[in-house]
Design a protein around this motif. Sequence first.
Motif, PDB file in Angstrom:
ATOM      1  N   THR A 117       5.302 -12.983   8.807  1.00 50.10           N
ATOM      2  CA  THR A 117       3.863 -12.986   8.887  1.00 50.10           C
ATOM      3  C   THR A 117       3.225 -13.313   7.611  1.00 50.10           C
ATOM      4  O   THR A 117       3.206 -12.112   6.378  1.00 50.10           O
ATOM      5  N   ALA A 118       2.505 -14.548   7.038  1.00 47.87           N
ATOM      6  CA  ALA A 118       1.839 -13.779   5.040  1.00 47.87           C
ATOM      7  C   ALA A 118       0.963 -13.453   5.598  1.00 47.87           C
ATOM      8  O   ALA A 118      -0.129 -13.705   6.338  1.00 47.87           O
ATOM      9  N   THR A 119       0.408 -12.648   4.835  1.00 43.76           N
ATOM     10  CA  THR A 119      -0.144 -11.778   4.013  1.00 43.76           C
ATOM     11  C   THR A 119      -1.391 -12.120   2.970  1.00 43.76           C
ATOM     12  O   THR A 119      -3.153 -11.386   3.435  1.00 43.76           O
ATOM     13  N   GLU A 120      -1.399 -13.364   2.672  1.00 52.36           N
ATOM     14  CA  GLU A 120      -1.828 -13.757   1.664  1.00 52.36           C
ATOM     15  C   GLU A 120      -1.981 -14.728   1.266  1.00 52.36           C
ATOM     16  O   GLU A 120      -0.287 -15.969   1.988  1.00 52.36           O
ATOM     17  N   GLY A 121      -2.693 -15.792   0.916  1.00 53.56           N
ATOM     18  CA  GLY A 121      -2.583 -17.253  -0.021  1.00 53.56           C
ATOM     19  C   GLY A 121      -2.491 -18.004   1.412  1.00 53.56           C
ATOM     20  O   GLY A 121      -3.356 -17.722   2.119  1.00 53.56           O
ATOM     21  N   ALA A 122      -2.552 -19.504   0.970  1.00 51.74           N
ATOM     22  CA  ALA A 122      -3.440 -20.553   1.571  1.00 51.74           C
ATOM     23  C   ALA A 122      -2.267 -20.177   2.852  1.00 51.74           C
ATOM     24  O   ALA A 122      -2.593 -20.884   4.207  1.00 51.74           O
ATOM     25  N   ALA A 123      -1.175 -19.970   3.436  1.00 48.84           N
ATOM     26  CA  ALA A 123      -0.449 -19.751   4.527  1.00 48.84           C
ATOM     27  C   ALA A 123      -0.834 -18.102   5.889  1.00 48.84           C
ATOM     28  O   ALA A 123       0.140 -17.846   6.198  1.00 48.84           O
ATOM     29  N   ALA A 124      -1.876 -17.365   4.500  1.00 46.57           N
ATOM     30  CA  ALA A 124      -1.658 -15.989   5.285  1.00 46.57           C
ATOM     31  C   ALA A 124      -1.991 -16.335   7.176  1.00 46.57           C
ATOM     32  O   ALA A 124      -2.700 -17.311   7.442  1.00 46.57           O
ATOM     33  N   GLY A 125      -1.272 -15.485   7.472  1.00 48.17           N
ATOM     34  CA  GLY A 125      -2.171 -15.374   9.361  1.00 48.17           C
ATOM     35  C   GLY A 125      -1.060 -15.978   9.804  1.00 48.17           C
ATOM     36  O   GLY A 125      -0.657 -15.948  11.124  1.00 48.17           O
ATOM     37  N   ALA A 126       0.102 -16.773   9.246  1.00 48.75           N
ATOM     38  CA  ALA A 126       1.020 -17.896   9.966  1.00 48.75           C
ATOM     39  C   ALA A 126       2.196 -16.524  10.240  1.00 48.75           C
ATOM     40  O   ALA A 126       2.754 -16.306   8.797  1.00 48.75           O
ATOM     41  N   THR A 127       3.176 -17.223  11.009  1.00 48.81           N
ATOM     42  CA  THR A 127       4.423 -16.397  10.944  1.00 48.81           C
ATOM     43  C   THR A 127       5.744 -17.606  11.027  1.00 48.81           C
ATOM     44  O   THR A 127       4.940 -18.664  10.941  1.00 48.81           O
ATOM     45  N   SER A 128       6.624 -17.518  10.091  1.00 44.95           N
ATOM     46  CA  SER A 128       7.420 -18.024   9.510  1.00 44.95           C
ATOM     47  C   SER A 128       8.650 -18.727  10.350  1.00 44.95           C
ATOM     48  O   SER A 128       8.533 -18.234  11.670  1.00 44.95           O
ATOM     49  N   GLU A 129       8.936 -19.788   9.876  1.00 47.02           N
ATOM     50  CA  GLU A 129      10.300 -19.951  11.119  1.00 47.02           C
ATOM     51  C   GLU A 129      10.916 -20.138  10.915  1.00 47.02           C
ATOM     52  O   GLU A 129      11.625 -20.060   9.326  1.00 47.02           O
ATOM     53  N   ALA A 130      12.038 -18.376  10.807  1.00 51.52           N
ATOM     54  CA  ALA A 130      13.463 -18.666   9.715  1.00 51.52           C
ATOM     55  C   ALA A 130      14.454 -18.876  10.911  1.00 51.52           C
ATOM     56  O   ALA A 130      15.328 -18.947  11.661  1.00 51.52           O
ATOM     57  N   ILE A 131      15.062 -20.353   9.951  1.00 48.27           N
ATOM     58  CA  ILE A 131      15.969 -21.232  10.220  1.00 48.27           C
ATOM     59  C   ILE A 131      16.717 -21.450   9.075  1.00 48.27           C
ATOM     60  O   ILE A 131      17.840 -21.774   8.983  1.00 48.27           O
ATOM     61  N   LEU A 132      16.515 -21.119   7.888  1.00 50.95           N
ATOM     62  CA  LEU A 132      16.784 -21.020   6.437  1.00 50.95           C
ATOM     63  C   LEU A 132      18.956 -19.299   6.256  1.00 50.95           C
ATOM     64  O   LEU A 132      18.425 -18.940   6.092  1.00 50.95           O
ATOM     65  N   GLU A 133      19.707 -20.490   6.546  1.00 47.98           N
ATOM     66  CA  GLU A 133      21.145 -20.633   6.607  1.00 47.98           C
ATOM     67  C   GLU A 133      21.813 -20.697   5.734  1.00 47.98           C
ATOM     68  O   GLU A 133      22.287 -22.187   5.954  1.00 47.98           O
ATOM     69  N   HIS A 134      22.550 -20.227   4.497  1.00 53.10           N
ATOM     70  CA  HIS A 134      23.081 -21.076   3.800  1.00 53.10           C
ATOM     71  C   HIS A 134      24.206 -21.154   4.283  1.00 53.10           C
ATOM     72  O   HIS A 134      25.210 -22.358   3.766  1.00 53.10           O
ATOM     73  N   THR A 135      24.849 -20.727   5.624  1.00 55.65           N
ATOM     74  CA  THR A 135      26.106 -21.456   6.563  1.00 55.65           C
ATOM     75  C   THR A 135      26.288 -22.201   6.648  1.00 55.65           C
ATOM     76  O   THR A 135      27.138 -22.948   7.427  1.00 55.65           O
ATOM     77  N   ASP A 136      25.043 -22.776   7.071  1.00 55.18           N
ATOM     78  CA  ASP A 136      24.835 -24.490   7.930  1.00 55.18           C
ATOM     79  C   ASP A 136      24.278 -25.191   6.539  1.00 55.18           C
ATOM     80  O   ASP A 136      25.055 -26.643   7.155  1.00 55.18           O
ATOM     81  N   VAL A 137      24.943 -24.989   5.636  1.00 50.58           N
ATOM     82  CA  VAL A 137      24.432 -26.350   4.698  1.00 50.58           C
ATOM     83  C   VAL A 137      25.988 -25.671   3.700  1.00 50.58           C
ATOM     84  O   VAL A 137      26.482 -24.651   3.246  1.00 50.58           O
ATOM     85  N   ALA A 138      26.737 -26.741   3.427  1.00 50.35           N
ATOM     86  CA  ALA A 138      27.401 -26.980   2.506  1.00 50.35           C
ATOM     87  C   ALA A 138      27.101 -26.759   0.951  1.00 50.35           C
ATOM     88  O   ALA A 138      26.215 -27.454   0.569  1.00 50.35           O
ATOM     89  N   GLN A 139      28.425 -26.694   0.362  1.00 50.99           N
ATOM     90  CA  GLN A 139      28.119 -26.811  -0.923  1.00 50.99           C
ATOM     91  C   GLN A 139      27.741 -27.833  -0.824  1.00 50.99           C
ATOM     92  O   GLN A 139      28.233 -29.693  -1.097  1.00 50.99           O
ATOM     93  N   GLY A 140      26.483 -28.331  -2.464  1.00 48.58           N
ATOM     94  CA  GLY A 140      25.738 -29.770  -2.608  1.00 48.58           C
ATOM     95  C   GLY A 140      25.420 -30.453  -1.064  1.00 48.58           C
ATOM     96  O   GLY A 140      24.550 -31.821  -1.406  1.00 48.58           O
ATOM     97  N   GLU A 141      24.859 -29.712  -0.253  1.00 52.76           N
ATOM     98  CA  GLU A 141      23.823 -29.967   0.560  1.00 52.76           C
ATOM     99  C   GLU A 141      22.668 -29.094   1.239  1.00 52.76           C
ATOM    100  O   GLU A 141      22.845 -27.888   0.175  1.00 52.76           O
ATOM    101  N   SER A 142      21.907 -29.882   1.462  1.00 47.55           N
ATOM    102  CA  SER A 142      20.273 -29.267   1.298  1.00 47.55           C
ATOM    103  C   SER A 142      19.584 -29.431   2.926  1.00 47.55           C
ATOM    104  O   SER A 142      20.433 -30.464   3.735  1.00 47.55           O
ATOM    105  N   TYR A 143      18.841 -28.854   3.114  1.00 46.12           N
ATOM    106  CA  TYR A 143      17.889 -28.224   4.505  1.00 46.12           C
ATOM    107  C   TYR A 143      16.885 -29.694   3.640  1.00 46.12           C
ATOM    108  O   TYR A 143      16.342 -29.941   3.464  1.00 46.12           O
TER     109      TYR A 143
END
Length: 367
Positions: A117-143
């Motif tokens: 959960t963000a404790t400061e800044g514009a998103a304070a109070g929001a909880t993240s969605e944990a999805i960013l995983e390097h193995t999901d993308v090949a070299q040269g790819e992105s989400y």
Amino acid sequence: MAFVSEVNFRGTGVASSGEFVEITLGPGDDPADFVVSVYDDDGTLHLSAGITDGEVNLATLVGTPHPDNPDYTIYTISVGLRNATSDANEGSGIALTNVATDTVISFYSADNISAFTATEGAAAGATSEAILEHTDVAQGESYQWDIFGNLTFETINPGDSVLCLAGGTRVQTERGPLRAHDLKLGDMVWTADHGFQPIQWLGKTELSADYLAKNPKQQPITLMKDSLAPGFPQADLTVSRQHRVLISSPVAERMTGEFEVLVPAVKLLDVAGIDPSAPGDGVTLVHILFERHELIAAEGALVESLMLTDHVTTKINGTELGDRKSAVSARLIVDRKMAKQLVSRILKNQRPLFEPRAGHNLGTIAA
């Protein structure tokens, strides 16, 4: 309408390695209303990941017109991100917030650690969605996400993807087969699960021949007649790269437990008769939305309608786009490595990609 359209975080571990987040604003969006924040895994702003003071208001940046539609503007922000606990150079989460409405639009974080959960800044109070995983993308790819929140994994390239049919595609309706570009709001379209359903929203994306020539990774995919199975499709069918096509096979059932699964067209390129195409006069792609995510008959093959996700606003230009029913997939979605393995095994077993079952009453598309 603002959304995160791309996150490239497979770099060398420092903010200057080329990693970035891309934000797309739509017509009428005021850049002063939107803030991008990068977070440490403890919820505080990360001050040395490439964004001064940990967050930036888009009004302080210079955007570029979307290459497909100049009514949209793209902002690319250099920032170091990683799929693990933050370090001195990279954060573990990135958020986009509408500060005018105090709404956190998206907040993505590393998959290898718990959501936080963000404790400061514009998103304070929001909880993240944990999805960013390097193995999901090949070299040269992105989400990458399109305007409707659909996530894809594509070659790093500014711009959002599309999910739609080519305008000339014949779609089975209550009035018989109609070209996609001739469909109108309220037209009753045949669906595999719920009979004839009214169209709730239609959208169009025009890709010029010049744009397609310069951007081969955006070229649509053509499924030639009989490429899925004899009679499927009944005529050449052109869809956008990420438009999902129904695969119906005992091989799919052995691999996933489901006889019918949805696979992006771009994952079918190893199949004879399925190839990228660049129409000489360009292509108009049509988005079709129903109350639910549906399977429709396009040139006699079963393909998906537009699917919304939790990341997208329910209105575009004041038009209500539906409720959460349209965010539930009509069939199991198979993508990435699993999709490639599935297609490979079906071909190895010398079976068609579509084996009709009871209930596949698709009718015949008249010539």
